[in-house]
Design a protein around this motif. Structure first.
Motif, mmCIF file in Angstrom:
data_model
loop_
_atom_site.group_PDB
_atom_site.id
_atom_site.type_symbol
_atom_site.label_atom_id
_atom_site.label_comp_id
_atom_site.label_asym_id
_atom_site.label_seq_id
_atom_site.Cartn_x
_atom_site.Cartn_y
_atom_site.Cartn_z
ATOM 1 N N UNK A 95 -20.010 -41.904 -26.861
ATOM 2 C CA UNK A 95 -18.903 -41.043 -26.435
ATOM 3 C C UNK A 95 -17.839 -40.827 -27.489
ATOM 4 N N UNK A 96 -17.834 -41.679 -28.554
ATOM 5 C CA UNK A 96 -16.856 -41.399 -29.599
ATOM 6 C C UNK A 96 -17.565 -40.832 -30.827
ATOM 7 N N UNK A 114 -16.202 -30.408 -26.018
ATOM 8 C CA UNK A 114 -15.797 -28.986 -25.971
ATOM 9 C C UNK A 114 -16.570 -28.183 -24.922
ATOM 10 N N UNK A 115 -17.856 -28.505 -24.735
ATOM 11 C CA UNK A 115 -18.640 -27.775 -23.729
ATOM 12 C C UNK A 115 -18.097 -28.065 -22.329
ATOM 13 N N UNK A 142 -7.728 -35.257 -31.980
ATOM 14 C CA UNK A 142 -7.918 -34.909 -33.395
ATOM 15 C C UNK A 142 -9.355 -34.513 -33.725
ATOM 16 N N UNK A 143 -10.346 -35.130 -33.061
ATOM 17 C CA UNK A 143 -11.736 -34.861 -33.473
ATOM 18 C C UNK A 143 -12.465 -33.821 -32.627
ATOM 19 N N UNK A 160 -12.879 -26.575 -30.211
ATOM 20 C CA UNK A 160 -12.793 -25.680 -29.059
ATOM 21 C C UNK A 160 -12.404 -24.298 -29.565
ATOM 22 N N UNK A 161 -13.197 -23.297 -29.129
ATOM 23 C CA UNK A 161 -13.034 -21.966 -29.723
ATOM 24 C C UNK A 161 -11.663 -21.364 -29.476
#
Ligand code: BG6
Length: 485
Positions: free
Chosen positions: A13-14, A24-25, A60-61, A66-67
């Motif tokens: 998960x990281x 993002x999805x 931060x990552x 994300x668009x």
């Protein structure tokens, strides 16, 4: 179909995939209103981070991937769903916090997404079983690489199968989540036009290309043990080939489609040491220029073994031994650091038998259908048409379908669609265990041959279409790769 309430657990998960693609999805689907109000995402990792530190890491990552810039309220709602749990995935005694984090209600959907190295899939599944988490309402998602050869793929199937039934196992190939791949199904089975022509009598050859501009980047540890055959061809390219070549399934039901794909994989002509030397080219990139910028060769990338023989390019001529396809070459090609980023399928039809015009038959370009997956999504059909004016001259013209222009409805990234399918329990776009094994079985003789053979992949300059031998491979049949013609 509405998504039922769920607890979605990301092992790894990281990690990179979770940060770049999975979170993002899920965010995009949250904003679209697909996620039930109380649905939750549990990210599991080894780092001893606090919840606050983890959310900072997401900020931060993941956020930069994300668009559309998230609004404050959307983002707060999304991260409100996330819980971070630190544990050692291979040690069941550390699973206490995960057990506590999951809701006990048996009617909720539970998904365990294993975005971890495949070597620990078995251990994670055992630990889920040992801690009572592998309930009948749970599903497990397996991220690639799904093994590195037939034996390891079989082992994964066996180990995961001890804990989860086949109907609970979702083997991801993100290419199947791409919009155009599903459009290919629509094209073939939603129209009467193509199916009668979709066979050896009318099709002369098929090309499938996935070309990338990117190099190996920071994935050398994984990639150098893998190579283009394992990383791209065994999965993505073969899945595309299956969708192009399969017999019409009776329905879109998971097993109807998967049976049809399996049939294709089992009908692929096996390579022998002699046929594979003639029909397969492997390459490795050297330094060159991509978009005008100098890039290093593969062996000069950070952490690269200086004498690595790992292929970053592969091209081959495959054949399918069935009545429908006998004698039709399927040219497959993939490579990193190529001239352009492009994924496309080109179906070329046979030439016309006779010209009634004052032009020789050879001046007629055979019809072709180009199905583009990347960078833009579209279809084009190349036809011969009369040029305007007095004389009866025919030239090639294009009938173009641009999906973005034609349909304005919002698009979904492959991972968005596939995650929703997992949450809905829809297996059609996921590989079944026997499909995975059949694909490995077919590439196995190639892997074995390369292991024993001490020759090196042909070098090619970054920013080109691969080694000259790849053009020669298709050139022997009097053809060219589409971009080179
Ligand atoms: C992954 C491979 O499966 O697919 C990567 O491991 C590759 O090496 C990637 O870059 C390509 O995916 P896409 O969707 O960017 O074409």
């Amino acid at each position: 179909m509405a998504i039922p309430d769920f607890d979605l657990v990301f092992f790894g998960g990281s990690g990179d995939l979770a940060m770049r693609k999975l979170l993002p999805a899920m965010f995009a689907r949250d904003v679209a209103g697909d996620l039930p109000a109380s649905a939750r995402i549990i990210c599991v990792g080894r780092d001893d981070a606090t919840q606050e530190e983890f959310l900072h890491m997401v900020e931060t990552n993941s956020k930069p991937h994300i668009k559309e810039a998230p609004s404050g309220a959307n983002w707060d709602k999304f991260i409100g769903r996330i819980t971070y749990v630190a544990l050692n995935a291979t040690d069941a005694s550390t699973f206490g916090d995960l057990v506590a984090a999951l809701r006990a209600d048996e009617s909720l959907t539970r998904v365990y997404y294993l975005a971890t190295p495949p070597q620990i899939f078995a251990k994670i599944c055992d630990n889920l079983a040992a801690t009572g988490l592998a309930t009948p309402n749970s599903r497990v998602v397996l991220e690639k690489p799904l093994g590195r050869d037939l034996a390891s793929a079989k082992q994964i199937n066996l180990d995961v199968g001890k804990v989860f039934a086949e109907s609970q196992i979702y083997r991801i190939d993100h290419y199947l989540g791409k919009e155009t791949v599903q459009n290919l199904l629509a094209l073939r089975f939603g129209n009467i036009l193509f199916e009668p022509l979709w066979r050896r009598e009318w099709i002369s050859d098929v090309q499938i290309t996935i070309a990338e501009k990117i190099g190996v980047g920071n994935r050398m540890g994984y990639y150098d043990n893998s190579g283009a055959l394992r990383d791209m061809l065994q999965n993505h390219l073969l899945q595309l080939l299956c969708i192009v070549a399969m017999e019409p399934p009776a329905s879109i039901a998971p097993d109807a489609v998967r049976d049809a794909k399996l049939q294709v994989l089992r009908s692929l002509k096996r390579f022998t040491p002699t046929t594979l030397t003639h029909n397969i080219v492997r390459g490795q990139y050297r330094s060159g220029y991509i978009d005008g910028q100098p890039v290093p060769g593969y062996r000069d990338e950070p952490d690269a073994p200086k004498s690595s023989r790992t292929e970053t390019f592969v091209a081959m001529k495959a054949e399918i031994d069935t009545w429908r396809w006998a004698g039709v070459p399927f040219y497959l090609r993939t490579g990193k650091r190529m001239s352009d980023r492009l994924a496309e399928i080109v179906v070329r039809f046979k030439p016309i038998p006779h010209s009634i015009f004052n032009q020789p038959t050879s001046s007629f370009q055979p019809n072709s259908l180009v199905i583009r997956l990347q960078p833009d999504e579209g279809l084009s059909m190349n036809l011969m048409a009369k040029t305007p004016g007095d004389s009866m001259r025919l030239k090639q013209a294009e009938l173009e379908l641009d999906f973005r222009e034609q349909f304005t409805s919002p698009r979904m990234e492959a991972y968005e669609r596939l995650l929703l399918d997992v949450l809905r329990g829809q297996l059609t776009l996921f590989m079944r265990g026997d499909e995975l094994e059949a694909a490995w079985e077919w590439v196995e003789p190639i892997l074995e041959h390369w292991e024993q053979d001490d020759s090196s992949p042909a070098p090619y300059t970054s920013g080109t279409w691969g080694p000259a031998a790849a053009s020669a491979l298709i050139g022997r049949d009097g053809l060219q790769w589409r971009e080179e013609s």
